[in-house]
Every structure is written in structure tokens, then in C-alpha cells.
Design a protein around this motif. Structure first.
Motif, mmCIF file in Angstrom:
data_model
loop_
_atom_site.group_PDB
_atom_site.id
_atom_site.type_symbol
_atom_site.label_atom_id
_atom_site.label_comp_id
_atom_site.label_asym_id
_atom_site.label_seq_id
_atom_site.Cartn_x
_atom_site.Cartn_y
_atom_site.Cartn_z
ATOM 1 N N LEU A 25 0.827 -1.219 0.000
ATOM 2 C CA LEU A 25 0.000 0.000 0.000
ATOM 3 C C LEU A 25 0.857 1.264 0.000
ATOM 4 O O LEU A 25 0.499 2.265 -0.630
ATOM 5 N N ARG A 26 1.988 1.217 0.680
ATOM 6 C CA ARG A 26 2.909 2.358 0.667
ATOM 7 C C ARG A 26 3.385 2.626 -0.749
ATOM 8 O O ARG A 26 3.380 3.782 -1.219
ATOM 9 N N ASP A 27 3.760 1.572 -1.468
ATOM 10 C CA ASP A 27 4.201 1.727 -2.859
ATOM 11 C C ASP A 27 3.069 2.254 -3.740
ATOM 12 O O ASP A 27 3.293 3.101 -4.618
ATOM 13 N N GLU A 28 1.868 1.750 -3.520
ATOM 14 C CA GLU A 28 0.719 2.220 -4.300
ATOM 15 C C GLU A 28 0.444 3.706 -4.046
ATOM 16 O O GLU A 28 0.133 4.455 -4.963
ATOM 17 N N LEU A 29 0.568 4.118 -2.796
ATOM 18 C CA LEU A 29 0.352 5.519 -2.446
ATOM 19 C C LEU A 29 1.403 6.407 -3.109
ATOM 20 O O LEU A 29 1.082 7.479 -3.654
ATOM 21 N N LEU A 30 2.652 5.954 -3.103
ATOM 22 C CA LEU A 30 3.708 6.712 -3.791
ATOM 23 C C LEU A 30 3.410 6.836 -5.294
ATOM 24 O O LEU A 30 3.591 7.903 -5.889
ATOM 25 N N ASP A 31 2.934 5.736 -5.894
ATOM 26 C CA ASP A 31 2.576 5.785 -7.314
ATOM 27 C C ASP A 31 1.432 6.771 -7.570
ATOM 28 O O ASP A 31 1.433 7.480 -8.579
ATOM 29 N N LEU A 32 0.471 6.828 -6.650
ATOM 30 C CA LEU A 32 -0.636 7.791 -6.807
ATOM 31 C C LEU A 32 -0.130 9.231 -6.769
ATOM 32 O O LEU A 32 -0.553 10.069 -7.572
ATOM 33 N N TYR A 33 0.773 9.518 -5.820
ATOM 34 C CA TYR A 33 1.342 10.868 -5.753
ATOM 35 C C TYR A 33 2.101 11.208 -7.037
ATOM 36 O O TYR A 33 1.987 12.311 -7.574
ATOM 37 N N ARG A 34 2.867 10.245 -7.543
ATOM 38 C CA ARG A 34 3.595 10.470 -8.803
ATOM 39 C C ARG A 34 2.618 10.694 -9.958
ATOM 40 O O ARG A 34 2.841 11.557 -10.820
ATOM 41 N N LEU A 35 1.551 9.905 -9.989
ATOM 42 C CA LEU A 35 0.546 10.047 -11.053
ATOM 43 C C LEU A 35 -0.110 11.420 -10.999
ATOM 44 O O LEU A 35 -0.239 12.101 -12.031
ATOM 45 N N PHE A 36 -0.527 11.826 -9.798
ATOM 46 C CA PHE A 36 -1.140 13.159 -9.668
ATOM 47 C C PHE A 36 -0.165 14.258 -10.058
ATOM 48 O O PHE A 36 -0.545 15.241 -10.696
ATOM 49 N N GLU B 286 2.868 5.769 -17.922
ATOM 50 C CA GLU B 286 3.871 4.798 -17.446
ATOM 51 C C GLU B 286 3.643 4.446 -15.973
ATOM 52 O O GLU B 286 3.689 3.278 -15.577
ATOM 53 N N ILE B 287 3.402 5.491 -15.188
ATOM 54 C CA ILE B 287 3.171 5.282 -13.749
ATOM 55 C C ILE B 287 1.929 4.427 -13.537
ATOM 56 O O ILE B 287 1.923 3.470 -12.759
ATOM 57 N N LEU B 288 0.853 4.768 -14.266
ATOM 58 C CA LEU B 288 -0.404 4.045 -14.139
ATOM 59 C C LEU B 288 -0.254 2.596 -14.615
ATOM 60 O O LEU B 288 -0.743 1.665 -13.951
#
Length: 116
Positions: free
Chosen positions: A68-79, A103-105
Motif C-alpha cells: 500500500l505504501r508503494d501504491e500511495l507513492l505511485d498515486l502521488y507520482r501520477l497526480f 507509465e506510472i499508471l
């Protein structure tokens, strides 16, 4: 060698009864102590099993938290990439930012599918 001692039984009924009661009390105390130790062993075994279950659950939760931590980081990068695309002044900058978001998504969806 040493002198042999003989055990004599009391002659009076009252004295004999006292001896029987003392032996019975000693036996009951020993038996109660033995049951107590067995009960303690069962409790300790149960605690040991529960600790193993708890450790397994903790490990599982740690893995989930990491994911979940990795997923949250990916969300911040996506935003961040989407905001960058919205703020882009040229079509080329917008395209670059949207490619980065894609790419992030894609990476995040791939990890999620692997996990499932």
C-alpha cells in the motif's frame, strides 16, 4: 550398619484417623499441584500457538503495508504528472507529462494484477 527403625501404627482410632487425614491432605495437595502444572502447560501451549498466529498475521500486515505504501507513492507520482500535464504550456510538454502519467499508471496496474 545402621539400626533399622520400625514404623508402628497408632493404636487409638483417633490417632489412626489423624494419620489418614494427613496422608490424604498431602496426596490432595500433590494431586492439586500436578493438575495446576498440567493446566499451566496447556495455557503456555495455547499462548505459544497464539503468538505464532499473531506473528504470521503481523508478517502479512507488514507485506500489505509495504504494498500500500508503494501504491500511495505511485498515486502521488501520477497526480504530479497529471498536474504537470495540465500546467504544460506547449503540446509537446503536455504529451511528455501524459506519457509519464501513463507509465506510472501502467506500472501500478501491473503490480496490482500480479498481487491478485
Amino acid at each position: 550398619m545402621g539400626k533399622r527403625m520400625r514404623m508402628t501404627l497408632p493404636k487409638k482410632e483417633e490417632d489412626l484417623q489423624k494419620v489418614v487425614e494427613e496422608v490424604q491432605e498431602t496426596h490432595d495437595h500433590h494431586h492439586h499441584h500436578h493438575e495446576h502444572v498440567e493446566g499451566l502447560d496447556e495455557i503456555l501451549h495455547t499462548i505459544d500457538v497464539l503468538m505464532d498466529v499473531m506473528n504470521t498475521r503481523i508478517s502479512d500486515l507488514e507485506e500489505k503495508v509495504e504494498f500500500l505504501r508503494d501504491e500511495l507513492l505511485d498515486l502521488y507520482r501520477l497526480f504530479g504528472a497529471i498536474v504537470e500535464a495540465l500546467a504544460a504550456e506547449t503540446p509537446e510538454a503536455k504529451k511528455t507529462a501524459l506519457s509519464k502519467a501513463y507509465e506510472i499508471l501502467s506500472k501500478s496496474v501491473g503490480k496490482t494484477l500480479e498481487k491478485a
